[in-house]
Design a protein around this motif. Structure first.
Motif, PDB file in Angstrom:
ATOM      1  N   GLU A   1      -2.795   3.199   3.235  1.00 26.39           N
ATOM      2  CA  GLU A   1      -3.450   3.818   2.090  1.00 26.39           C
ATOM      3  C   GLU A   1      -3.171   2.997   0.837  1.00 26.39           C
ATOM      4  OE1 GLU A   1      -2.396   7.891   1.446  1.00 26.39           O
ATOM      5  OE2 GLU A   1      -4.263   8.307   0.379  1.00 26.39           O
ATOM      6  N   GLY A   2      -4.217   2.745   0.061  1.00 26.73           N
ATOM      7  CA  GLY A   2      -4.102   1.936  -1.141  1.00 26.73           C
ATOM      8  C   GLY A   2      -4.422   0.469  -0.922  1.00 26.73           C
TER       9      GLY A   2
ATOM     10  N   SER B   1      -9.512  -0.086  -2.548  1.00 30.75           N
ATOM     11  CA  SER B   1      -8.321   0.721  -2.330  1.00 30.75           C
ATOM     12  C   SER B   1      -8.688   1.897  -1.426  1.00 30.75           C
ATOM     13  CB  SER B   1      -7.757   1.228  -3.660  1.00 30.75           C
ATOM     14  OG  SER B   1      -6.622   2.045  -3.456  1.00 30.75           O
TER      15      SER B   1
ATOM     16  N   HIS C   1      -8.437   5.276   0.770  1.00 30.44           N
ATOM     17  CA  HIS C   1      -7.842   6.615   0.699  1.00 30.44           C
ATOM     18  C   HIS C   1      -7.733   7.176   2.104  1.00 30.44           C
ATOM     19  CE1 HIS C   1      -7.810  10.999  -0.325  1.00 30.44           C
ATOM     20  NE2 HIS C   1      -7.048  10.561  -1.307  1.00 30.44           N
TER      21      HIS C   1
END
Lengths: 115, 113
Positions: free
Chosen positions: A15-16, A80, A82
């Protein structure tokens, strides 16, 4: 014969992190190109489409894709990721008119997002 | 979301039984499609329609027939269901055929025992 290839069956990202899903097509002419997303137990939802013009197209949920004629590619990107982006992603290509009524789909890339 | 419904959403049937799946749209789109989705195969086109009473075969049409007597309804029939037809079936609609995007229904999960 027309074909769409998604080389990666399964991709795992944190994530990210940034994401790029690959799509290559083989078509007689420049096709119309699409990316769809499918969450478990759901139908396919259109993320974005390319018909002509600007080769970088923006879609929903922060996704974008770039058409590269020289590479016959239409890769999907997100800067990015999620956790909610975990799903299966399908690239598709269609004719630009005439009697070609159909879309050709790739076999999909399953995206897993680690926390 | 495009107005597409599929019925039934789930069905279990026995080998040799006829089965009809229904796709209903409220968008008045000309083109309608039936796909099946299986692990490792992605989406495969079964049949499609380019107008009322105008239909054609896709890549995996054997064992399936379709009918479209109204713009809004597209029926998929398995004349005699086989276990190889266990799958998830999706209907899709399009305003402009291959040049335009397709919108998908929620799917029907069919199990043939």
């Amino acid at each position: 014969a027309q074909s769409v290839t998604q080389p990666d069956i399964h991709i795992t990202v944190s994530e990210g992190a940034s994401l790029e899903l690959r799509c290559n097509y083989s078509y007689g002419a420049t096709p119309y190109l699409f990316w769809y997303v499918q969450s478990p137990g759901q139908g396919l939802q259109l993320l974005l489409k390319y018909f002509s013009g600007d080769t970088l197209v923006q879609g929903i949920k922060g996704f974008e894709a770039e058409f590269k004629r020289s590479q016959s590619s239409f890769n999907l990107r997100k800067p990015s990721v999620h956790w909610s982006d975990a799903a299966e992603y399908f690239c598709a290509a269609g004719g630009s008119g005439g009697s070609n009524y159909k879309l050709t789909f790739g076999k999909g890339t399953l995206l897993t997002v680690n926390p | 979301d495009a107005g597409i419904t599929q019925s039934p959403r789930h069905k279990v049937t026995e080998t040799g039984t006829p089965v009809t799946l229904r796709c209903h749209q409220t968008e008045n789109h000309r083109y309608m499609y039936w796909y099946r989705q299986d692990p490792g195969h992605g989406l495969r086109l079964i049949h499609y329609s380019y107008g009322v009473k105008d239909t054609d075969k896709g890549e995996v049409s054997d064992g399936y027939s379709v009918s479209r007597s109204k713009t809004e309804d597209f029926l998929l029939t398995l004349e005699s269901a086989t276990s190889s037809q266990t799958s998830v079936y999706f209907c899709a609609i399009s305003e402009s055929g291959g040049g335009g995007e397709q919108y998908f229904g929620p799917g029907t999960r069919l199990t043939v025992t």
